[in-house]
Design a protein around this motif. Sequence first.
Motif, short mmCIF file in Angstrom:
data_model
loop_
_atom_site.label_atom_id
_atom_site.label_comp_id
_atom_site.label_asym_id
_atom_site.label_seq_id
_atom_site.Cartn_x
_atom_site.Cartn_y
_atom_site.Cartn_z
N ASN A 125 -39.59 -32.17 20.69
CA ASN A 125 -39.23 -31.24 19.61
C ASN A 125 -39.38 -29.83 20.17
OD1 ASN A 125 -38.64 -30.09 17.15
ND2 ASN A 125 -40.68 -30.41 16.31
N ASN A 126 -38.34 -29.35 20.80
CA ASN A 126 -38.42 -28.10 21.56
C ASN A 126 -38.51 -26.87 20.66
OD1 ASN A 126 -38.22 -29.26 24.20
ND2 ASN A 126 -36.07 -29.69 23.78
N GLU A 127 -39.37 -25.96 21.07
CA GLU A 127 -39.53 -24.69 20.37
C GLU A 127 -40.03 -23.65 21.35
OE1 GLU A 127 -43.72 -24.57 18.25
OE2 GLU A 127 -42.70 -26.47 17.78
N GLU A 128 -39.99 -22.40 20.94
CA GLU A 128 -40.50 -21.32 21.78
C GLU A 128 -42.00 -21.17 21.52
OE1 GLU A 128 -38.17 -17.50 22.62
OE2 GLU A 128 -39.71 -16.82 21.21
N PHE A 129 -42.79 -21.05 22.59
CA PHE A 129 -44.23 -20.90 22.43
C PHE A 129 -44.82 -20.17 23.62
CE2 PHE A 129 -43.67 -24.80 24.77
CZ PHE A 129 -44.74 -24.87 25.65
N ASP A 130 -46.07 -19.73 23.46
CA ASP A 130 -46.79 -19.00 24.50
C ASP A 130 -47.57 -20.01 25.34
OD1 ASP A 130 -48.35 -17.43 26.10
OD2 ASP A 130 -49.19 -16.22 24.48
N LEU A 131 -47.16 -20.19 26.58
CA LEU A 131 -47.75 -21.19 27.46
C LEU A 131 -49.21 -20.87 27.77
CD1 LEU A 131 -47.34 -23.72 29.12
CD2 LEU A 131 -46.24 -22.34 30.90
N SER A 132 -49.54 -19.62 28.04
CA SER A 132 -50.92 -19.26 28.36
C SER A 132 -51.84 -19.49 27.17
CB SER A 132 -51.01 -17.81 28.84
OG SER A 132 -50.55 -16.92 27.84
N SER A 133 -51.37 -19.23 25.97
CA SER A 133 -52.18 -19.47 24.77
C SER A 133 -52.43 -20.96 24.57
CB SER A 133 -51.51 -18.89 23.53
OG SER A 133 -51.47 -17.48 23.57
N LEU A 134 -51.41 -21.79 24.85
CA LEU A 134 -51.57 -23.24 24.71
C LEU A 134 -52.64 -23.76 25.68
CD1 LEU A 134 -50.62 -25.92 23.45
CD2 LEU A 134 -48.97 -26.09 25.32
N ILE A 135 -52.63 -23.25 26.90
CA ILE A 135 -53.63 -23.67 27.89
C ILE A 135 -55.03 -23.31 27.42
CG2 ILE A 135 -54.49 -23.23 30.22
CD1 ILE A 135 -51.53 -22.89 31.07
N LEU A 136 -55.21 -22.10 26.91
CA LEU A 136 -56.52 -21.68 26.39
C LEU A 136 -56.94 -22.56 25.20
CD1 LEU A 136 -56.14 -17.80 26.51
CD2 LEU A 136 -57.61 -19.22 27.97
N GLU A 137 -55.97 -22.92 24.36
CA GLU A 137 -56.25 -23.77 23.21
C GLU A 137 -56.76 -25.14 23.66
OE1 GLU A 137 -53.59 -26.46 20.27
OE2 GLU A 137 -52.89 -24.39 20.54
N VAL A 138 -56.11 -25.72 24.68
CA VAL A 138 -56.52 -27.03 25.19
C VAL A 138 -57.92 -26.97 25.78
CG1 VAL A 138 -56.05 -28.79 26.94
CG2 VAL A 138 -54.17 -27.86 25.58
N LEU B 174 -61.10 -22.34 34.32
CA LEU B 174 -60.69 -20.95 34.18
C LEU B 174 -59.16 -20.88 34.12
CD1 LEU B 174 -61.34 -17.90 34.20
CD2 LEU B 174 -61.11 -17.99 36.70
N ALA B 175 -58.64 -20.30 33.04
CA ALA B 175 -57.21 -20.03 32.93
C ALA B 175 -56.93 -18.71 33.62
CB ALA B 175 -56.78 -19.97 31.47
N THR B 176 -56.05 -18.73 34.63
CA THR B 176 -55.83 -17.53 35.45
C THR B 176 -54.91 -16.52 34.80
OG1 THR B 176 -54.01 -18.59 36.64
CG2 THR B 176 -56.22 -18.86 37.56
N ARG B 177 -54.20 -16.90 33.74
CA ARG B 177 -53.32 -15.95 33.07
C ARG B 177 -53.70 -15.85 31.60
NH1 ARG B 177 -47.07 -15.81 34.78
NH2 ARG B 177 -47.35 -13.93 33.50
N LEU B 178 -53.87 -14.62 31.14
CA LEU B 178 -54.18 -14.37 29.75
C LEU B 178 -53.04 -13.62 29.05
CD1 LEU B 178 -57.92 -13.28 30.08
CD2 LEU B 178 -57.00 -15.56 29.64
N ASP B 179 -52.08 -13.10 29.85
CA ASP B 179 -50.94 -12.40 29.27
C ASP B 179 -49.97 -13.43 28.68
OD1 ASP B 179 -50.61 -13.18 32.04
OD2 ASP B 179 -48.58 -12.34 31.89
N PRO B 180 -49.14 -13.04 27.71
CA PRO B 180 -48.18 -13.98 27.12
C PRO B 180 -47.20 -14.49 28.16
CG PRO B 180 -48.42 -12.01 25.75
CD PRO B 180 -49.13 -11.72 27.03
N VAL B 181 -46.99 -15.81 28.15
CA VAL B 181 -46.00 -16.46 29.02
C VAL B 181 -45.11 -17.28 28.09
CG1 VAL B 181 -45.62 -18.01 30.97
CG2 VAL B 181 -47.67 -16.56 30.92
N ILE B 182 -44.03 -16.68 27.65
CA ILE B 182 -43.17 -17.31 26.65
C ILE B 182 -42.22 -18.31 27.31
CG2 ILE B 182 -41.55 -16.92 24.76
CD1 ILE B 182 -44.40 -15.76 24.38
N THR B 183 -42.20 -19.51 26.77
CA THR B 183 -41.34 -20.55 27.31
C THR B 183 -40.76 -21.37 26.17
OG1 THR B 183 -41.20 -22.38 28.90
CG2 THR B 183 -43.18 -22.27 27.54
#
Length: 301
Positions: free
Chosen positions: A150-163, A175-184
Amino acid sequence: MSVDEGFALLASPRSSDRLKGARLLAKSKDFSKLPELRQYERQEADSWVRHTLARVIGRWQASTAIPDSDESWISPKAESELEDIRSQAIQNVTQTLLHEMHPLLADISAAVADEISIPFAGSRSAAALARTTEFLQVIHRLYEASASANNEEFDLSSLILEVIHFCGYTEEQVLATRLDPVITVGDPGLLRIALQNVIKNAVEASEETEVKVLVNCTVTDSYSWVVVLDEGVGFPEGHERAWEPGITSKSKETHFGWGLPITKRAVASLGGTIKLVPREHRGISCEIRWPLVEIVGKETT
């Protein structure tokens, strides 16, 4: 059912309607709109619908082909069609297992609690039933991992932090190396299933070395990437079979050996690939990649 009804459903903004339309067209014997069907297949964002359309196109092409005398015109099934068949088979089987096993376990639990003389809560029967329930939860995760994307646009770095937060890992562990928005664009639910498993494996592999796991991500013009890096124990003996269900180098009393197979299925449902690569000095690099797709009615950024 007319071909027009099937194509009307393909024009729907809802992926469930488009999937229904694709399956209806599979039953049609009117192959006059094959070029239009190919156009829908090229534009489809949902990987499940896209695979189904590819299967329908293959059937239509086979039905309109002129066979040679040696039947060499019959071609093997396209990989996309085979992947669709695998996903459907997994969902059908797991759904049946879950439907049948849950009430059966409830009946067994009630019967054992009534019939044994010792306290049920601390009995071996209770422990065995709890372990069986845990395995059904694994089967349920496999069912979820086999679902249509179910494809949608989301922030990849935020998802990693959430997990990382959901799994309860500290900054000393992951440690998540990126905290800036990574939209995919993709299915965050399927990716969440995959990330929970691969990060868990990396953390467990790093328990002896106590070196934190790094999670990086990026988006190119064509693909999205997530890389999980650890400096743990590396590949265990027999790792060649790691993608097979039930294979684990850990204790079978606490692990079922289904983490990597479920991860691979989730990534496949996402339309992507996953690979494990030994790092130069020690540890493993787990790389997940999936192609960017267009959401219907919206351009990919």
